[in-house]
Enzyme design. Structure first.
Site, PDB file in Angstrom:
ATOM      1  CG  ASN A 176      -0.212   0.009   2.539  1.00 36.20           C
ATOM      2  OD1 ASN A 176       1.007   0.112   2.581  1.00 36.20           O
ATOM      3  ND2 ASN A 176      -0.940  -0.102   3.632  1.00 36.20           N
ATOM      4  CG  HIS A 186       3.521   0.294   4.890  1.00 33.86           C
ATOM      5  ND1 HIS A 186       2.616  -0.611   5.424  1.00 33.86           N
ATOM      6  CD2 HIS A 186       4.648  -0.422   4.714  1.00 33.86           C
ATOM      7  CE1 HIS A 186       3.205  -1.788   5.555  1.00 33.86           C
ATOM      8  NE2 HIS A 186       4.429  -1.705   5.132  1.00 33.86           N
ATOM      9  CD  GLU A 213      -0.171   0.680   7.331  1.00 34.88           C
ATOM     10  OE1 GLU A 213       0.218   0.767   6.150  1.00 34.88           O
ATOM     11  OE2 GLU A 213      -0.372  -0.409   7.894  1.00 34.88           O
TER      12      GLU A 213
HETATM   13  C1  F6R Z   1       9.400  -3.366   8.514  1.00 36.81           C
HETATM   14  C2  F6R Z   1       8.898  -2.217   7.768  1.00 36.81           C
HETATM   15  C3  F6R Z   1       7.902  -2.378   6.666  1.00 36.81           C
HETATM   16  C4  F6R Z   1       8.335  -3.409   5.624  1.00 36.81           C
HETATM   17  C5  F6R Z   1       7.280  -3.559   4.541  1.00 36.81           C
HETATM   18  C6  F6R Z   1       7.638  -4.656   3.563  1.00 36.81           C
HETATM   19  O1  F6R Z   1      10.354  -2.984   9.459  1.00 36.81           O
HETATM   20  O2  F6R Z   1       9.274  -1.146   8.075  1.00 36.81           O
HETATM   21  O3  F6R Z   1       7.697  -1.140   6.040  1.00 36.81           O
HETATM   22  O4  F6R Z   1       9.557  -3.010   5.054  1.00 36.81           O
HETATM   23  O5  F6R Z   1       6.044  -3.844   5.125  1.00 36.81           O
HETATM   24  O6  F6R Z   1       7.609  -5.884   4.220  1.00 36.81           O
HETATM   25  P1  F6R Z   1       8.052  -7.231   3.470  1.00 36.81           P
HETATM   26  O7  F6R Z   1       9.518  -7.098   3.216  1.00 36.81           O
HETATM   27  O8  F6R Z   1       7.749  -8.339   4.443  1.00 36.81           O
HETATM   28  O9  F6R Z   1       7.263  -7.287   2.218  1.00 36.81           O
END
Ligand code: F6R
Length: 264
Positions: free
Chosen positions: A136, A138, A143
């Site tokens: 999304n 973030h 978010e």
């Molecule tokens: C985690 C974080 C999140 C992740 C994101 C992607 O510390 O800050 O922003 O980087 O949600 O997560 P994955 O790599 O599991 O797709």
């Protein structure tokens, strides 16, 4: 923004690890901002290999992670502290005092968030911030519609993020609804940023971040205002980029010869 497109997740992770290694080689006392999540696992594995092979010394770095789930103690297997201990800190033998994550089990999470933000400033700020991206858009757990100048604070996770995270929890367990996350304003103060995005589920978010308007609807789009951002993505995550020819012209094969790539 530098946009580096490489064939697959494994290559993207090695490039990211190379960027971190060059940062540490240039300043062994670097303050690193770190992220968790599936995208980062091979990055940390590459750093661990570098340390174990004697090619990299990480003993003098300091680290600040982006986020932690509210309510989870550090030893909880799904806490981000546990993730970092098992994937990076313990395997490289990094002194615990040199590492920091927000305390998910703090009695007053809002106060903990403010303390954490001050701790980053007191450490001299982040030299290199590692980021992933949510489907999304973030960054950290900022978010969509997060203030683009937010500081570290408690955020409510979206249903989508909770669903994305649910796979890591036992079926009977509650997926946390709140997290303490480093704010977007705090992230933007990092001296340089590298964002790693892999897989087709990230393609729309990557295109919106790089080529869309800057908007709180896509928090990562604020990175267009940062002076030193490198986006490393694999083919699948790059699939919706419209100006791809240009990125390939500037960095053929996703290489940055100016950064000494190929030597580390
Ligand atoms: C985690 C974080 C999140 C992740 C994101 C992607 O510390 O800050 O922003 O980087 O949600 O997560 P994955 O790599 O599991 O797709």
């Amino acid at each position: 923004m530098k946009i580096l497109i490489v064939p697959d997740h494994a290559t993207a992770a090695l490039r990211t690890a190379g960027t971190i290694m060059r940062q540490i080689a240039g300043n062994p006392r670097s303050v690193l901002g770190l992220a968790t999540g599936g995208t980062m696992e091979p990055v940390y594995a590459a750093l661990v290999s570098g340390v174990q092979a004697g090619r990299l010394d990480m003993r003098s770095i300091r680290t600040f992670n982006l986020d932690e789930y509210v309510g989870l103690p550090p030893e909880h297997p799904q806490s981000y502290r546990h993730f970092m201990e098992t994937r990076l800190f313990a395997p490289i033998g990094l002194d615990r005092d040199r590492t920091a994550l927000p305390r998910g089990d703090a009695a007053d999470p809002a106060e903990e968030a403010a303390r954490y933000d001050h701790a980053i400033t007191a450490a001299g700020g982040i030299d290199l911030q590692l980021l992933g991206i949510g489907a999304n858009g973030h960054i950290g757990f900022n978010e969509p519609t997060s203030s683009l100048s937010s500081r570290t604070r408690v955020k409510t996770l979206t249903r989508r993020t909770m669903e994305d995270n649910a796979r890591f929890f036992d079926p009977h367990e509650m997926v946390p609804r709140y997290a303490i996350t480093v704010g977007i304003g705090t992230i933007m103060e990092a001296r340089s940023i590298v964002l790693l995005a892999t897989g087709g589920t990230k393609a729309a978010a990557v295109a919106a971040m790089v080529e869309g308007p800057v908007t709180a609807r896509v928090p990562a789009s604020i990175l267009q205002f940062h002076r030193s951002v490198t986006v490393i993505c694999d083919e699948a995550a790059a699939a919706h980029l419209q100006l791809r020819d240009y990125y390939e012209t500037v960095h053929p094969g996703g290489r940055q010869p100016d950064a000494g790539e190929g030597r580390l």
